[in-house]
Design a protein around this motif. Structure first.
Motif, PDB file in Angstrom:
ATOM      1  N   LEU A  32      13.493 -31.551 -84.528  1.00  0.00           N
ATOM      2  CA  LEU A  32      12.194 -30.889 -84.363  1.00  0.00           C
ATOM      3  C   LEU A  32      11.059 -31.912 -84.399  1.00  0.00           C
ATOM      4  O   LEU A  32      11.050 -32.827 -85.225  1.00  0.00           O
ATOM      5  CB  LEU A  32      11.974 -29.857 -85.465  1.00  0.00           C
ATOM      6  CG  LEU A  32      12.756 -28.551 -85.349  1.00  0.00           C
ATOM      7  CD1 LEU A  32      12.539 -27.701 -86.590  1.00  0.00           C
ATOM      8  CD2 LEU A  32      12.346 -27.778 -84.104  1.00  0.00           C
ATOM      9  N   GLY A  34       7.631 -30.551 -83.743  1.00  0.00           N
ATOM     10  CA  GLY A  34       6.371 -29.840 -83.928  1.00  0.00           C
ATOM     11  C   GLY A  34       6.552 -28.358 -84.144  1.00  0.00           C
ATOM     12  O   GLY A  34       7.569 -27.769 -83.753  1.00  0.00           O
ATOM     13  N   LEU A  35       5.570 -27.761 -84.811  1.00  0.00           N
ATOM     14  CA  LEU A  35       5.487 -26.313 -85.026  1.00  0.00           C
ATOM     15  C   LEU A  35       4.056 -25.914 -84.701  1.00  0.00           C
ATOM     16  O   LEU A  35       3.114 -26.363 -85.359  1.00  0.00           O
ATOM     17  CB  LEU A  35       5.827 -25.961 -86.471  1.00  0.00           C
ATOM     18  CG  LEU A  35       5.682 -24.499 -86.886  1.00  0.00           C
ATOM     19  CD1 LEU A  35       6.740 -23.631 -86.206  1.00  0.00           C
ATOM     20  CD2 LEU A  35       5.781 -24.346 -88.403  1.00  0.00           C
ATOM     21  N   ARG A 112       8.463 -23.965 -81.729  1.00  0.00           N
ATOM     22  CA  ARG A 112       9.090 -25.130 -82.346  1.00  0.00           C
ATOM     23  C   ARG A 112       9.693 -25.969 -81.232  1.00  0.00           C
ATOM     24  O   ARG A 112      10.375 -25.448 -80.351  1.00  0.00           O
ATOM     25  CB  ARG A 112      10.200 -24.712 -83.316  1.00  0.00           C
ATOM     26  CG  ARG A 112       9.704 -24.302 -84.665  1.00  0.00           C
ATOM     27  CD  ARG A 112      10.794 -24.348 -85.723  1.00  0.00           C
ATOM     28  NE  ARG A 112      11.838 -23.378 -85.540  1.00  0.00           N
ATOM     29  CZ  ARG A 112      12.192 -22.472 -86.467  1.00  0.00           C
ATOM     30  NH1 ARG A 112      11.554 -22.419 -87.624  1.00  0.00           N
ATOM     31  NH2 ARG A 112      13.173 -21.632 -86.255  1.00  0.00           N
ATOM     32  N   CYS A 234      14.344 -26.637 -94.102  1.00  0.00           N
ATOM     33  CA  CYS A 234      13.026 -27.137 -94.509  1.00  0.00           C
ATOM     34  C   CYS A 234      13.116 -28.363 -95.402  1.00  0.00           C
ATOM     35  O   CYS A 234      12.114 -29.083 -95.572  1.00  0.00           O
ATOM     36  CB  CYS A 234      12.224 -26.037 -95.198  1.00  0.00           C
ATOM     37  SG  CYS A 234      13.147 -25.164 -96.482  1.00  0.00           S
ATOM     38  N   THR A 237      13.026 -31.087 -92.505  1.00  0.00           N
ATOM     39  CA  THR A 237      11.970 -31.112 -91.500  1.00  0.00           C
ATOM     40  C   THR A 237      10.746 -30.373 -92.013  1.00  0.00           C
ATOM     41  O   THR A 237      10.866 -29.418 -92.796  1.00  0.00           O
ATOM     42  CB  THR A 237      12.437 -30.472 -90.174  1.00  0.00           C
ATOM     43  OG1 THR A 237      11.342 -30.451 -89.241  1.00  0.00           O
ATOM     44  CG2 THR A 237      12.923 -29.044 -90.376  1.00  0.00           C
ATOM     45  N   ASP A 238       9.582 -30.796 -91.563  1.00  0.00           N
ATOM     46  CA  ASP A 238       8.335 -30.112 -91.923  1.00  0.00           C
ATOM     47  C   ASP A 238       8.054 -28.927 -90.998  1.00  0.00           C
ATOM     48  O   ASP A 238       7.036 -28.249 -91.166  1.00  0.00           O
ATOM     49  CB  ASP A 238       7.158 -31.089 -91.830  1.00  0.00           C
ATOM     50  CG  ASP A 238       7.238 -32.199 -92.865  1.00  0.00           C
ATOM     51  OD1 ASP A 238       7.765 -31.935 -93.960  1.00  0.00           O
ATOM     52  OD2 ASP A 238       6.794 -33.321 -92.566  1.00  0.00           O
ATOM     53  N   TYR A 239       8.930 -28.673 -90.033  1.00  0.00           N
ATOM     54  CA  TYR A 239       8.648 -27.687 -88.998  1.00  0.00           C
ATOM     55  C   TYR A 239       9.530 -26.442 -89.096  1.00  0.00           C
ATOM     56  O   TYR A 239       9.684 -25.711 -88.118  1.00  0.00           O
ATOM     57  CB  TYR A 239       8.784 -28.339 -87.613  1.00  0.00           C
ATOM     58  CG  TYR A 239       7.930 -29.584 -87.483  1.00  0.00           C
ATOM     59  CD1 TYR A 239       6.558 -29.539 -87.745  1.00  0.00           C
ATOM     60  CD2 TYR A 239       8.488 -30.804 -87.135  1.00  0.00           C
ATOM     61  CE1 TYR A 239       5.765 -30.677 -87.646  1.00  0.00           C
ATOM     62  CE2 TYR A 239       7.700 -31.948 -87.028  1.00  0.00           C
ATOM     63  CZ  TYR A 239       6.347 -31.879 -87.287  1.00  0.00           C
ATOM     64  OH  TYR A 239       5.565 -33.008 -87.197  1.00  0.00           O
TER      65      TYR A 239
END
Length: 264
Positions: A32, A34-35, A112, A234, A237-239
């Motif tokens: 990932l 981006g969110l 995402r 989570c 990843t921060d997304y």
């Protein structure tokens, strides 16, 4: 001298290899990049092709065929309407090598982006763990609720909620004291448990870890193998938009078993 592994250790190592392979998926969680939350106004999103917007009913993506977007192999040429389901895995829009996952969470819609060239995926070095130890393999007793209960938890993203089907409680003994955990419905069968303990935020991920438990036997007995306490996405990843553990599932003991906090 090479020591032979017990069947317990062999099974655990096979599980650990599968877990790391899962996160090495070139279009998976570690890929990932981006969110992005959508509004009800057509807008470009980061460097993605097309214009995107969402309302309470659907997601709308408008693009020219030359921009290279496609859904289920069908090129987007004009406006395509998507219907992501609340809380479910997202719908995928292809953009070259990347996949744009369209998700609905607590009424809002986000994109995402999964990229096989993500630096995080290239740098992924695996998931650190505690050494497997059979003392963390315990027997419990499942007691069902009279009716399935909807249990609401928060999420790692502020403002989001998760709604779980609570099936009952599991009573067991750990570190010389009685314990209890609320069990949610598993994906296909058995139970899904979200819990924290005294290692959370220290050597393990702060929000919670997950434990899969097989269906009880005829006497209601179940096996809890904390050696397989797993990170939610989570943690890597921060997304992601993962849930946190319910207050009932905060154990006052250090469960030094299963997966540790990944190095990022």
């Amino acid at each position: 001298m090479t020591l032979s592994l017990t069947s317990f250790e062999q099974d655990w190592h096979a599980w650990h290899v599968d877990r790391e392979a899962y996160f090495r998926d070139p279009l998976g969680w570690v890929a990932l990049t981006g969110l992005f939350w959508l509004t009800d106004t057509d807008a470009a999103v980061d460097d993605l092709p097309g214009l995107w917007r969402a309302d309470d009913d659907a997601v709308y993506v408008g693009a020219d065929i030359s921009e290279g977007l496609s859904v289920d192999g069908v090129p987007v040429d004009g406006t395509t309407v998507l219907h992501p389901v609340e809380g479910s895995p997202g719908l995928l829009v292809a953009a070259g090598d990347r996949r744009i996952e369209v998700i609905r969470r607590t009424g809002s819609v986000a994109l995402r982006v999964h990229d096989p060239k993500a630096p995080t995926l290239a740098a992924f070095g695996g998931i650190p763990t505690f050494e497997p130890d059979e003392r963390w393999l315990v027997t419990g007793t499942f007691t069902p609720f009279d009716d399935v209960r909807t249990i609401t938890t928060g999420a790692v993203v502020e403002g989001l909620e998760h709604h779980h089907a609570g099936l009952g409680v599991i009573d067991f003994e750990l570190a010389g004291a009685p314990r209890q955990l609320v069990a949610f419905r598993g994906k296909a069968s058995g139970f899904h448990i979200l819990f924290t303990d005294e290692t959370s935020g220290v050597t393990t991920y702060r929000a919670c870890r997950s434990l899969a438990v097989a269906d009880p036997d005829s006497d209601g007995r179940v096996t809890l193998d904390f050696n397989r306490a797993s990170n939610l996405p989570c943690a890597l990843t921060d997304y992601a938009t993962c849930p946190v553990a319910p207050p009932e599932n905060r154990l006052s003991v250090a469960v030094e078993a299963g997966e540790k906090l990944p190095i990022r």
